[in-house]
Write an enzyme that holds these catalytic residues in place. Structure first.
Site, PDB file in Angstrom:
ATOM      1  CB  SER A 176      -0.893  -0.063   1.452  1.00 24.25           C
ATOM      2  OG  SER A 176      -0.232   0.418   2.456  1.00 24.25           O
ATOM      3  CD  GLU A 190      -2.013   5.261   2.342  1.00 21.99           C
ATOM      4  OE1 GLU A 190      -2.109   4.223   1.968  1.00 21.99           O
ATOM      5  OE2 GLU A 190      -2.953   6.198   1.833  1.00 21.99           O
ATOM      6  CB  CYS A 191       2.515  -0.073   4.021  1.00 24.77           C
ATOM      7  SG  CYS A 191       0.732  -0.337   4.881  1.00 24.77           S
ATOM      8  N   GLY A 192       4.448   1.743   2.141  1.00 26.15           N
ATOM      9  CA  GLY A 192       5.605   1.832   1.572  1.00 26.15           C
ATOM     10  C   GLY A 192       6.226   3.019   2.052  1.00 26.15           C
ATOM     11  CG  MET A 246       7.238  -0.537   5.903  1.00 24.81           C
ATOM     12  SD  MET A 246       7.493  -0.859   7.844  1.00 24.81           S
ATOM     13  CE  MET A 246       6.230   0.188   8.548  1.00 24.81           C
TER      14      MET A 246
END
Length: 167
Positions: free
Chosen positions: A42, A44-46, A49
């Site tokens: 996703s 936002e997750c990318g 992280m």
């Protein structure tokens, strides 16, 4: 709401690679950052992280180990970590799905993913800081850094020996 500070962090052992389990107990003796997130790919997750990867030297300077956790499988994590050049472990909660996230009150029953939840655990295994971010918002690293700096400041403060009581 996720598990609050002051509680012992629930233990776990999860796959960090196809043939390596990583347990919370192995990380004892230093602060640990648990970053639960919904899904590897996703946007936002990318971004989240990738930000933590950039801030990783600062986390390490403060003695902390960063660990990402999501319900994605170990092969998905491997591809994601290679694509993003991540230098910290991603743990797979694929099966049993979300078991650890549930222990931290960070599981989204409605869509079967982890919340975007952060925990800083001290060297003794106690949750010192926790934060639940809206799932579509990158929570950044400021709260993590503040919690780690507070732990470091406490460790640097000399403790006076207990005074003996007079007879």
């Amino acid at each position: 709401m996720v598990l609050p500070p002051g509680l012992p962090a629930p233990g776990f052992s999860l796959l960090a690679s196809p043939d390596h389990l990583l347990s919370l107990a192995e990380l004892r003796g230093r602060p640990v950052i648990l970053a639960f997130y919904p899904a590897d790919w996703s946007p936002e997750c990318g971004d989240q992280m990738a930000l933590y990867n950039e801030v990783l030297p600062e986390f390490e300077r403060l003695g902390a180990q960063l660990v990402g956790l999501s319900v994605d499988g170990v092969w998905c994590h491997r591809a994601f970590a290679e694509d993003r050049r991540l230098r910290f472990p991603l743990l797979a909660e694929f099966e049993p799905k979300g078991e650890v996230a549930r222990r931290y009150w960070a599981y989204r029953e409605e869509d079967g993913t982890a919340e975007r939840a952060l925990f800083v655990i001290d060297a003794d295994g106690v949750i010192r800081w926790s934060y639940l971010s809206p799932v579509g918002v990158n929570p950044g690293a400021d709260g993590i850094l503040d919690a780690l700096e507070a732990i470091a400041a406490e460790e640097a403060t000399p403790r006076l020996p207990a005074q003996e009581s007079a007879p």
